[in-house]
Design an enzyme around this catalytic site. Sequence first.
Site, PDB file in Angstrom:
ATOM      1  N   SER A  52     -85.558   1.352  -4.748  1.00 21.71           N
ATOM      2  CA  SER A  52     -86.697   0.492  -4.411  1.00 21.71           C
ATOM      3  C   SER A  52     -87.673   0.389  -5.578  1.00 21.71           C
ATOM      4  O   SER A  52     -87.774   1.293  -6.406  1.00 21.71           O
ATOM      5  CB  SER A  52     -87.431   1.043  -3.188  1.00 21.71           C
ATOM      6  OG  SER A  52     -86.554   1.126  -2.089  1.00 21.71           O
TER       7      SER A  52
HETATM    8  N1  SAH Z   1     -84.499   5.553  -1.101  1.00 24.58           N
HETATM    9  C1  SAH Z   1     -83.423   5.016  -1.877  1.00 24.58           C
HETATM   10  C2  SAH Z   1     -83.197   3.573  -1.507  1.00 24.58           C
HETATM   11  C3  SAH Z   1     -81.737   3.249  -1.472  1.00 24.58           C
HETATM   12  S1  SAH Z   1     -81.357   1.681  -0.746  1.00 24.58           S
HETATM   13  C4  SAH Z   1     -83.652   5.221  -3.361  1.00 24.58           C
HETATM   14  O1  SAH Z   1     -84.760   5.613  -3.752  1.00 24.58           O
HETATM   15  O2  SAH Z   1     -82.707   5.050  -4.141  1.00 24.58           O
HETATM   16  C5  SAH Z   1     -81.048   2.136   0.946  1.00 24.58           C
HETATM   17  C6  SAH Z   1     -79.897   3.049   1.200  1.00 24.58           C
HETATM   18  O3  SAH Z   1     -79.734   3.152   2.603  1.00 24.58           O
HETATM   19  C7  SAH Z   1     -78.554   2.579   0.641  1.00 24.58           C
HETATM   20  O4  SAH Z   1     -78.055   3.542  -0.228  1.00 24.58           O
HETATM   21  C8  SAH Z   1     -77.688   2.425   1.895  1.00 24.58           C
HETATM   22  O5  SAH Z   1     -76.332   2.793   1.687  1.00 24.58           O
HETATM   23  C9  SAH Z   1     -78.371   3.367   2.858  1.00 24.58           C
HETATM   24  N2  SAH Z   1     -78.097   3.111   4.287  1.00 24.58           N
HETATM   25  C10 SAH Z   1     -77.995   1.934   4.931  1.00 24.58           C
HETATM   26  N3  SAH Z   1     -77.735   2.139   6.240  1.00 24.58           N
HETATM   27  C11 SAH Z   1     -77.674   3.490   6.429  1.00 24.58           C
HETATM   28  C12 SAH Z   1     -77.413   4.337   7.548  1.00 24.58           C
HETATM   29  N4  SAH Z   1     -77.157   3.848   8.769  1.00 24.58           N
HETATM   30  N5  SAH Z   1     -77.427   5.665   7.353  1.00 24.58           N
HETATM   31  C13 SAH Z   1     -77.662   6.205   6.138  1.00 24.58           C
HETATM   32  N6  SAH Z   1     -77.905   5.468   5.031  1.00 24.58           N
HETATM   33  C14 SAH Z   1     -77.911   4.120   5.178  1.00 24.58           C
END
Ligand code: SAH
Length: 202
Positions: A52
């Site tokens: 993000s």
């Molecule tokens: N906080 C992270 C943001 C990553 S983007 C950072 O700082 O890098 C959001 C993430 O949520 C992705 O990696 C995606 O695979 C994950 N995601 C989506 N649905 C999910 C679920 N049901 N359970 C766990 N992770 C999930």
Amino acid sequence: MVNAQLVPRGIRDKRVLDAMRFVPRHQFVDSALAARAYQDCALPIGCGQTISQPYMVARMTELLELQGHERVLEIGTGCGYQTAVLSRLCRRVYSIERIEALHQRARANLRRARHANVMLKCGDGLQGWEEYAPFDAIIVTAGGFASDLWLQQLKAGGVLLLPEGAEGSHRLVRRRKHAHIIAEEYFDACTFVPLLKGVNYR
Ligand code: SAH
């Protein structure tokens, strides 16, 4: 990043600003993107996912109003950057990622950054993490609609924060669980990668 992007846009919590100054964001992205790590945008982290934008990490963290004693559940570990910021501000972070390859990468990133108060799991975050519930706060870093289990796994007085809405148009919502009611507040409009069901072991 902090002085140019976060302070001018109204991030005030000194502990959040200090954590954002401390955590080396460039170590959480691919080395080819390291030079762009502090830019005012989201960046790809592989598997079609993104880290993000710095402002969004700060904004969401600030809205949790952490004091230091909390146990926080994060849904969507991604590269582990938000996890690392949270770990500076609370007692323990439990973070779930549904893509195995990203879960492994986050584990390596967080180990290198020596964040010891973090527990990671590869799984479906829509299920929460019953074993360690109840949590003081739950933060969701993928956009979609809340799982009923999240409020159930929250302590009384705890907060759930997520980018809520249909794909491509989300709004940050914070729900505070009181004994008999849920208080709801809406904040920034935003766009996140989608919250998906199930686990991806590719
Ligand atoms: N906080 C992270 C943001 C990553 S983007 C950072 O700082 O890098 C959001 C993430 O949520 C992705 O990696 C995606 O695979 C994950 N995601 C989506 N649905 C999910 C679920 N049901 N359970 C766990 N992770 C999930």
